[in-house]
Design an enzyme around this catalytic site. Structure first.
Site, PDB file in Angstrom:
ATOM      1  N   LYS A  22      14.339  -2.675  -5.488  1.00  0.00           N
ATOM      2  CA  LYS A  22      14.393  -2.497  -4.036  1.00  0.00           C
ATOM      3  C   LYS A  22      13.385  -3.417  -3.347  1.00  0.00           C
ATOM      4  CE  LYS A  22      11.542   0.960  -2.456  1.00  0.00           C
ATOM      5  NZ  LYS A  22      10.607   0.722  -1.368  1.00  0.00           N
ATOM      6  N   ASN A  23      12.144  -3.451  -3.824  1.00  0.00           N
ATOM      7  CA  ASN A  23      11.109  -4.210  -3.108  1.00  0.00           C
ATOM      8  C   ASN A  23      11.292  -5.721  -3.224  1.00  0.00           C
ATOM      9  OD1 ASN A  23      10.037  -1.864  -2.187  1.00  0.00           O
ATOM     10  ND2 ASN A  23       8.303  -1.814  -3.615  1.00  0.00           N
ATOM     11  N   ARG A  92       8.973   0.488   6.727  1.00  0.00           N
ATOM     12  CA  ARG A  92       7.924  -0.457   7.096  1.00  0.00           C
ATOM     13  C   ARG A  92       8.279  -1.899   6.722  1.00  0.00           C
ATOM     14  NH1 ARG A  92       3.246   1.655   8.063  1.00  0.00           N
ATOM     15  NH2 ARG A  92       2.294  -0.296   7.446  1.00  0.00           N
ATOM     16  N   CYS A 116       2.133   5.808   7.556  1.00  0.00           N
ATOM     17  CA  CYS A 116       3.218   6.222   6.674  1.00  0.00           C
ATOM     18  C   CYS A 116       2.915   7.626   6.172  1.00  0.00           C
ATOM     19  CB  CYS A 116       3.458   5.203   5.576  1.00  0.00           C
ATOM     20  SG  CYS A 116       2.703   5.537   4.027  1.00  0.00           S
ATOM     21  N   ARG A 121      -1.322   2.459   7.029  1.00  0.00           N
ATOM     22  CA  ARG A 121      -0.986   1.224   6.295  1.00  0.00           C
ATOM     23  C   ARG A 121      -0.981   0.086   7.292  1.00  0.00           C
ATOM     24  NH1 ARG A 121       4.208   2.214   2.677  1.00  0.00           N
ATOM     25  NH2 ARG A 121       3.868   0.066   2.032  1.00  0.00           N
ATOM     26  N   PRO A 122      -2.157  -0.530   7.471  1.00  0.00           N
ATOM     27  CA  PRO A 122      -2.295  -1.552   8.514  1.00  0.00           C
ATOM     28  C   PRO A 122      -1.464  -2.807   8.228  1.00  0.00           C
ATOM     29  CG  PRO A 122      -4.266  -1.462   7.132  1.00  0.00           C
ATOM     30  CD  PRO A 122      -3.379  -0.333   6.688  1.00  0.00           C
ATOM     31  N   LEU A 125      -3.371  -8.071   8.427  1.00  0.00           N
ATOM     32  CA  LEU A 125      -3.375  -9.356   7.698  1.00  0.00           C
ATOM     33  C   LEU A 125      -2.154 -10.200   8.070  1.00  0.00           C
ATOM     34  CD1 LEU A 125      -4.500  -8.105   4.161  1.00  0.00           C
ATOM     35  CD2 LEU A 125      -5.933  -9.164   5.910  1.00  0.00           C
ATOM     36  N   ASP A 305       2.499   2.323  -7.169  1.00  0.00           N
ATOM     37  CA  ASP A 305       3.821   2.969  -7.084  1.00  0.00           C
ATOM     38  C   ASP A 305       4.158   3.773  -8.343  1.00  0.00           C
ATOM     39  OD1 ASP A 305       4.113   1.906  -4.580  1.00  0.00           O
ATOM     40  OD2 ASP A 305       5.399   0.245  -5.205  1.00  0.00           O
ATOM     41  N   ARG A 397      15.838   6.699  -0.887  1.00  0.00           N
ATOM     42  CA  ARG A 397      15.445   5.406  -0.303  1.00  0.00           C
ATOM     43  C   ARG A 397      15.288   4.346  -1.380  1.00  0.00           C
ATOM     44  NH1 ARG A 397      10.489   5.558   3.724  1.00  0.00           N
ATOM     45  NH2 ARG A 397      10.985   3.360   3.501  1.00  0.00           N
TER      46      ARG A 397
HETATM   47  N1  EPU Z   1      -3.418  -4.003   3.693  1.00  0.00           N
HETATM   48  C1  EPU Z   1      -4.260  -4.190   4.769  1.00  0.00           C
HETATM   49  N2  EPU Z   1      -3.778  -4.928   5.814  1.00  0.00           N
HETATM   50  C2  EPU Z   1      -2.546  -5.493   5.822  1.00  0.00           C
HETATM   51  C3  EPU Z   1      -1.705  -5.298   4.715  1.00  0.00           C
HETATM   52  C4  EPU Z   1      -2.173  -4.545   3.662  1.00  0.00           C
HETATM   53  O1  EPU Z   1      -5.377  -3.688   4.797  1.00  0.00           O
HETATM   54  O2  EPU Z   1      -2.197  -6.169   6.801  1.00  0.00           O
HETATM   55  C5  EPU Z   1      -3.898  -3.215   2.545  1.00  0.00           C
HETATM   56  C6  EPU Z   1      -3.091  -1.940   2.356  1.00  0.00           C
HETATM   57  O3  EPU Z   1      -3.563  -0.886   3.165  1.00  0.00           O
HETATM   58  C7  EPU Z   1      -3.259  -1.683   0.875  1.00  0.00           C
HETATM   59  C8  EPU Z   1      -3.303  -3.089   0.292  1.00  0.00           C
HETATM   60  O4  EPU Z   1      -3.630  -3.952   1.361  1.00  0.00           O
HETATM   61  O5  EPU Z   1      -4.482  -1.045   0.628  1.00  0.00           O
HETATM   62  C9  EPU Z   1      -2.034  -3.557  -0.368  1.00  0.00           C
HETATM   63  O6  EPU Z   1      -0.936  -3.323   0.489  1.00  0.00           O
HETATM   64  P1  EPU Z   1       0.329  -4.308   0.494  1.00  0.00           P
HETATM   65  O7  EPU Z   1       0.339  -5.072   1.758  1.00  0.00           O
HETATM   66  O8  EPU Z   1       0.347  -5.062  -0.781  1.00  0.00           O
HETATM   67  O9  EPU Z   1       1.538  -3.276   0.539  1.00  0.00           O
HETATM   68  P2  EPU Z   1       2.939  -3.488   1.238  1.00  0.00           P
HETATM   69  O10 EPU Z   1       3.361  -4.884   1.162  1.00  0.00           O
HETATM   70  O11 EPU Z   1       2.935  -2.801   2.550  1.00  0.00           O
HETATM   71  C10 EPU Z   1       4.314  -3.158  -0.955  1.00  0.00           C
HETATM   72  C11 EPU Z   1       5.399  -2.236  -1.440  1.00  0.00           C
HETATM   73  C12 EPU Z   1       4.843  -0.850  -1.624  1.00  0.00           C
HETATM   74  C13 EPU Z   1       3.692  -0.919  -2.632  1.00  0.00           C
HETATM   75  C14 EPU Z   1       2.616  -1.929  -2.158  1.00  0.00           C
HETATM   76  C15 EPU Z   1       1.511  -2.130  -3.157  1.00  0.00           C
HETATM   77  C16 EPU Z   1       7.366  -3.186  -0.444  1.00  0.00           C
HETATM   78  C17 EPU Z   1       8.479  -3.079   0.546  1.00  0.00           C
HETATM   79  N3  EPU Z   1       6.470  -2.226  -0.445  1.00  0.00           N
HETATM   80  O12 EPU Z   1       3.872  -2.622   0.275  1.00  0.00           O
HETATM   81  O13 EPU Z   1       5.897  -0.084  -2.183  1.00  0.00           O
HETATM   82  O14 EPU Z   1       3.096   0.340  -2.758  1.00  0.00           O
HETATM   83  O15 EPU Z   1       3.258  -3.200  -1.927  1.00  0.00           O
HETATM   84  O16 EPU Z   1       1.995  -2.602  -4.356  1.00  0.00           O
HETATM   85  O17 EPU Z   1       7.335  -4.131  -1.227  1.00  0.00           O
HETATM   86  C18 EPU Z   1       7.115   1.866  -2.655  1.00  0.00           C
HETATM   87  O18 EPU Z   1       8.002   1.146  -3.129  1.00  0.00           O
HETATM   88  O19 EPU Z   1       7.089   3.115  -2.804  1.00  0.00           O
HETATM   89  C19 EPU Z   1       6.028   1.248  -1.888  1.00  0.00           C
HETATM   90  C20 EPU Z   1       5.257   1.925  -1.058  1.00  0.00           C
END
Ligand code: EPU
Length: 421
Positions: A22-23, A92, A116, A121-122, A125, A305, A397
């Site tokens: 999915k991701n 998201r 979330c 979940r900011p 970045l 995850d 989902r």
């Molecule tokens: N973070 C920030 N600022 C940002 C972005 C991220 O502080 O602008 C922090 C987050 O709070 C977290 C860390 O950086 O502590 C890593 O977050 P990341 O951005 O890597 O997460 P994401 O891209 O929002 C994806 C997956 C998530 C998975 C995370 C971590 C997708 C669609 N989602 O989320 O998947 O947990 O990477 O590996 O790819 C799931 O599938 O259940 C799921 C939540």
């Protein structure tokens, strides 16, 4: 609304095949906004998040068809540059349209995703990266309003390794003017598959698979096709389903190296796991799980995850273990529900301290998010008696036909309509 009714205690036995990730699909789909024409994907999981992303792209003007894991996206016509709240609040990953829209069309209006289920979940970045390319970013009435002339290549260093921010920045950089360097880029397999997809479209990217990516912007990208990689989180979840029920399973999965962190922890807990090309197998008939500490980290570390699912396994391990989430400090909504099934888990800061119990006992429990639901299903498979898992729309989902896979392996699990919420 559906729930699962699980009669626990059945050993899972047999063969199971892992579906597409999915991701990985969720970031390749919006990447089609960078080109104009027909893109084809195979091995796309039939899960609700994919439909949500397809509907969002349709709202932007793209056309799609999705049948039997084959997805076609026609990006010839784009009529809107706005990702409305109605879509983004459901998922998201919708924020992935920001980079491509801004880079190709110089403008985007994307709803802020908000928090979330388990906490904040900011996306700071993502926004800071767009600003570094020269874009103007404002927040108005809950929307990101992004505007720019041609994005200008730059050096973007992420303080935190982020899958989403790397994906968005990478997509934006492909059509920016000049060269961009992304340092401390995420190295998750979903990002590597995005890099491959973008290169197939004609993007110029060096450093694939490393945390420094160098992109030379091009004027345009062409449509292409891709096979979605296997879902490493589904793979890990299925392995734990086999282990927690002391089963014997053979899992067909083409990238076992993507889940070595999970396999290695299973081995530490006393399970002998065999990896032979694209088959992962074990016989857990005599397996008495030992308590093993885990701390989540970025790839190739133990994935956040998989944290909830590992916690479910450790709930019936032989002594005490600590599971720490270093990515999402408050991702522990499954813990009180696991405790309802007889687990003995206490949350201390960003760790679950798990005292293994001899057995879990069936009860009604409630899903709160995708991976929390998976952990409750796993615990229900191991528990004595009947477990009802409510609100499984969270599970739908991200796990394709999970109950059918578990049924094939011999689980007693049924999807039942309910008015309970
Ligand atoms: N973070 C920030 N600022 C940002 C972005 C991220 O502080 O602008 C922090 C987050 O709070 C977290 C860390 O950086 O502590 C890593 O977050 P990341 O951005 O890597 O997460 P994401 O891209 O929002 C994806 C997956 C998530 C998975 C995370 C971590 C997708 C669609 N989602 O989320 O998947 O947990 O990477 O590996 O790819 C799931 O599938 O259940 C799921 C939540």
């Amino acid at each position: 609304m559906d729930k699962f009714v699980i009669h626990g205690g059945k050993q899972l036995k047999g063969k199971v095949e892992v579906s597409g990730a999915k991701n990985a699909a969720l970031v390749l789909m919006p990447a089609c906004l960078l080109n104009s024409g027909i893109n084809n994907f195979t091995n796309v999981p039939e899960v609700n998040d994919i439909s949500t992303m397809a509907k969002l792209l349709k709202q932007l003007g793209l056309d799609y068809s999705f049948e039997e894991n084959k997805l076609q996206i026609d990006s010839s016509s784009i009529v809107s540059l706005e990702a409305p709240y109605e879509h983004v609040k459901k998922m998201r990953a919708s924020v992935y349209v920001l980079g491509p829209l801004l880079s190709r069309f110089g403008s985007a209006k994307v709803s802020l995703p908000g928090g979330c289920a388990w906490g904040p979940r900011p996306i700071n970045l993502h926004l800071e990266a767009m600003k570094k390319f020269g874009a103007e970013i404002d927040i108005e009435s809950g929307y990101i309003i992004a505007k720019s002339n041609k994005l200008i290549g730059t050096h973007i260093h992420f303080d935190i390794s982020s899958v989403g921010a790397t994906g968005n920045t990478l997509m934006a950089a492909t059509l920016a003017k000049g060269s961009t360097k992304i340092s401390n880029a995420a190295v998750e397999p979903e990002i590597t598959s995005l890099v491959e997809f973008l290169i197939d479209m004609g993007a110029k990217i060096e450093g694939i698979g490393t945390n420094t990516l160098e992109i030379e912007g091009v004027d345009e990208l062409k449509p292409t096709s891709a096979k979605i990689i296997g879902d490493r989180i589904e793979a890990g979840t299925l392995l734990i389903a086999g282990a927690i029920t002391r089963g014997k399973i053979e899992m067909l999965y083409e990238n076992p190296e993507h889940i070595y962190s999970v396999i290695s922890k299973l081995e530490d807990s006393g399970l002998k796991v065999f990896v032979n090309n694209n088959i992962v197998s074990f016989d857990a008939s005599d397996y008495e799980p030992k308590s093993v500490d885990v701390s989540t980290s970025i790839y190739p570390g133990f994935p956040t995850d998989m944290q909830a699912q590992w916690t479910a396994l450790m709930a019936i391990a032989d002594s005490t273990s600590t599971v720490t989430d270093s990515i999402y400090f408050d991702r522990f909504k499954h813990v009180p529900e696991l405790d309802r099934l007889g687990a003995d888990i206490e949350i201390i800061r960003n760790s679950a301290v798990i005292k293994g119990v001899k057995k879990l006992t069936g009860a009604k429990v409630m899903s709160t998010d995708l991976r929390a639901s998976a952990s409750l299903v796993l615990a229900g498979l191991a528990a004595e008696g009947i477990t009802e898992v409510l609100r499984i729309y969270h599970l739908d989902r991200g796990y394709q036909k999970i109950e059918q896979k578990l049924l094939t392996l011999g689980a007693e699990i049924e999807r039942v309509k309910t008015t309970e919420f």
